[in-house]
Design a protein around this motif. Sequence first.
Motif, PDB file in Angstrom:
ATOM      1  N   ALA A   1       0.812  -1.215  -0.098  1.00 42.83           N
ATOM      2  CA  ALA A   1      -0.219  -0.064  -0.193  1.00 42.83           C
ATOM      3  C   ALA A   1       0.945   1.362  -0.132  1.00 42.83           C
ATOM      4  O   ALA A   1       0.190   2.284  -0.153  1.00 42.83           O
ATOM      5  N   ASP A   2       2.125   1.022   0.054  1.00 41.53           N
ATOM      6  CA  ASP A   2       2.972   2.333   0.275  1.00 41.53           C
ATOM      7  C   ASP A   2       3.621   2.597  -1.321  1.00 41.53           C
ATOM      8  O   ASP A   2       4.900   3.482  -1.197  1.00 41.53           O
ATOM      9  N   ARG A   3       3.037   2.311  -2.263  1.00 45.79           N
ATOM     10  CA  ARG A   3       3.530   2.743  -3.653  1.00 45.79           C
ATOM     11  C   ARG A   3       3.709   4.563  -3.708  1.00 45.79           C
ATOM     12  O   ARG A   3       3.088   4.910  -3.069  1.00 45.79           O
TER      13      ARG A   3
ATOM     14  N   ASN B   1       3.354   8.008  -3.941  1.00 42.96           N
ATOM     15  CA  ASN B   1       1.938   8.813  -4.040  1.00 42.96           C
ATOM     16  C   ASN B   1       0.685   8.238  -4.159  1.00 42.96           C
ATOM     17  O   ASN B   1      -0.299   8.973  -4.202  1.00 42.96           O
ATOM     18  N   GLN B   2       0.680   7.156  -3.518  1.00 38.09           N
ATOM     19  CA  GLN B   2      -0.695   6.508  -3.149  1.00 38.09           C
ATOM     20  C   GLN B   2      -1.183   6.952  -2.062  1.00 38.09           C
ATOM     21  O   GLN B   2      -1.443   5.959  -1.157  1.00 38.09           O
TER      22      GLN B   2
ATOM     23  N   SER C   1      -3.910   7.951   0.935  1.00 37.37           N
ATOM     24  CA  SER C   1      -5.162   7.646   1.576  1.00 37.37           C
ATOM     25  C   SER C   1      -6.064   8.997   1.361  1.00 37.37           C
ATOM     26  O   SER C   1      -5.279   9.955   1.205  1.00 37.37           O
TER      27      SER C   1
ATOM     28  N   LYS D   1      -4.790  13.108   1.627  1.00 38.89           N
ATOM     29  CA  LYS D   1      -4.367  13.562   0.460  1.00 38.89           C
ATOM     30  C   LYS D   1      -4.410  15.067   0.345  1.00 38.89           C
ATOM     31  O   LYS D   1      -3.749  15.606  -0.639  1.00 38.89           O
TER      32      LYS D   1
ATOM     33  N   ARG E   1      10.077   2.808  -2.051  1.00 42.07           N
ATOM     34  CA  ARG E   1       8.605   2.842  -2.381  1.00 42.07           C
ATOM     35  C   ARG E   1       8.103   1.655  -3.111  1.00 42.07           C
ATOM     36  O   ARG E   1       6.817   1.268  -3.232  1.00 42.07           O
TER      37      ARG E   1
ATOM     38  N   ASP F   1       6.479  10.493  -2.921  1.00 39.35           N
ATOM     39  CA  ASP F   1       6.987   9.926  -4.209  1.00 39.35           C
ATOM     40  C   ASP F   1       8.116   9.076  -4.484  1.00 39.35           C
ATOM     41  O   ASP F   1       8.448   8.637  -5.219  1.00 39.35           O
TER      42      ASP F   1
ATOM     43  N   PRO G   1       2.322   7.403   1.519  1.00 39.27           N
ATOM     44  CA  PRO G   1       1.493   6.592   1.162  1.00 39.27           C
ATOM     45  C   PRO G   1       1.145   5.519   2.275  1.00 39.27           C
ATOM     46  O   PRO G   1       1.841   5.226   3.189  1.00 39.27           O
TER      47      PRO G   1
ATOM     48  N   ARG H   1      -2.539   2.893   4.030  1.00 36.03           N
ATOM     49  CA  ARG H   1      -3.799   2.761   4.909  1.00 36.03           C
ATOM     50  C   ARG H   1      -4.048   3.061   6.133  1.00 36.03           C
ATOM     51  O   ARG H   1      -4.828   3.687   6.583  1.00 36.03           O
TER      52      ARG H   1
END
Length: 391
Positions: free
Chosen positions: A66-68, A70-71, A73, A77, A291, A336, A379, A381
């Motif tokens: 879940a840490d990619r 610019n992903q 939450s 955001k 990332r 990023d 990034p 959840r």
Amino acid sequence: MHRNLVTRTLIAGAALIALAACGTQSPDPAPQALNTKAAVPAPPKKTVQGLPGMPPVLDPKDVYAADRPNQLSPVVKDFPSRVYVPNTESDTVSVIDPKTYEIIETIPVGRQPQHVVPSWDMKTLWVNNNRGHTLTPIDPKTGKAGKEVEVHDPYNLYFTPNGKYAVVMASLDRELVFRDPHTMERIKTEPVTCYGVNHADFSADGKYFIVSCEFSGELLKVDTEKMEVVGQQKLPFDGAMPQDVKISPDGKKFYIADMMADGMWVLDGEKFTEPTLLPTGKGCHGLYVSRDSREMYVSNRGEGSISVFDFVKNKLTKKWHLPDGGSPDMGGVSADGKVLWLSGRYDAEVYAIDTRNGTQLARIPVGDGPHGLAVYPQPGRYSLGHTGIFR
């Protein structure tokens, strides 16, 4: 006889053509052969039976899925991108704009702030005022500090993967204190026999976590649900001082930085057998995963360098030295993934390092004794605490 046979053949052919034209407007000019074999069902996807209430593991082979880059939450955001630096000797938090590399605000906090910790729900940043025995909440949306909350000896702070408890690492009190993650009311105290509980990370299923004990050179294994120590061992190095703890992407190993052994201990968390030492550099201290989950950045505080560990190759592949030296300590990776931010513990400065080649992008003067720096937002959840362990 021959003529009749030809006639019957032509009639049968015409009938077949007529039948073929019925019921379709565009017959397939090259119909495929009928597949009479039964479809083979796809093998069931392996799942991880996690701690009750924990968000499901996205990828059993990568706890950091879940840490990619610019992903972010939806919760975070719209938060402004900032770097929060707790200055242990100045009793302040320096707030840096990562675009300009400039300090935009200095927030007064309690005595000896050690780490800036994102809450499990990612809505609050908690400043651990270790000797002030308080936590200062910061709203990352506005950057404003709130009213201090009384919490004794909060050297470090973690959150169980289901968000049920905050876990205070009470280093000098020799306790793991499980608290309400919002009010910080004490729920259970687990005394420990080791000295200097300070850093931790959770298993892939969240059912246990590994804790480092800095001053007695020991490791603990703690049952998350029972809130009890279930294992304890002394590291096989005279004078060991374990620091940061991180789990491998596949969840099979834990890495524990050791500033006196000058390397990382590699531990099988399930078996909790004696770990092996992988030398990295003098004063091995902080551990940060890239990332893409392929590498881990290892800060070597005693020699002003960063080692790069490749998870797949299972070896160190690079070492970056800070120009003019330094004391790289704790920090995090930009949203990023392009910049590694680290505090310079004994040099009253912060380093911004290009993760592509190790180039120093900036060296920013801050307060005295900068320590558990947090890059926010990141990034993920939910947060497991420390300076930002996201899943």
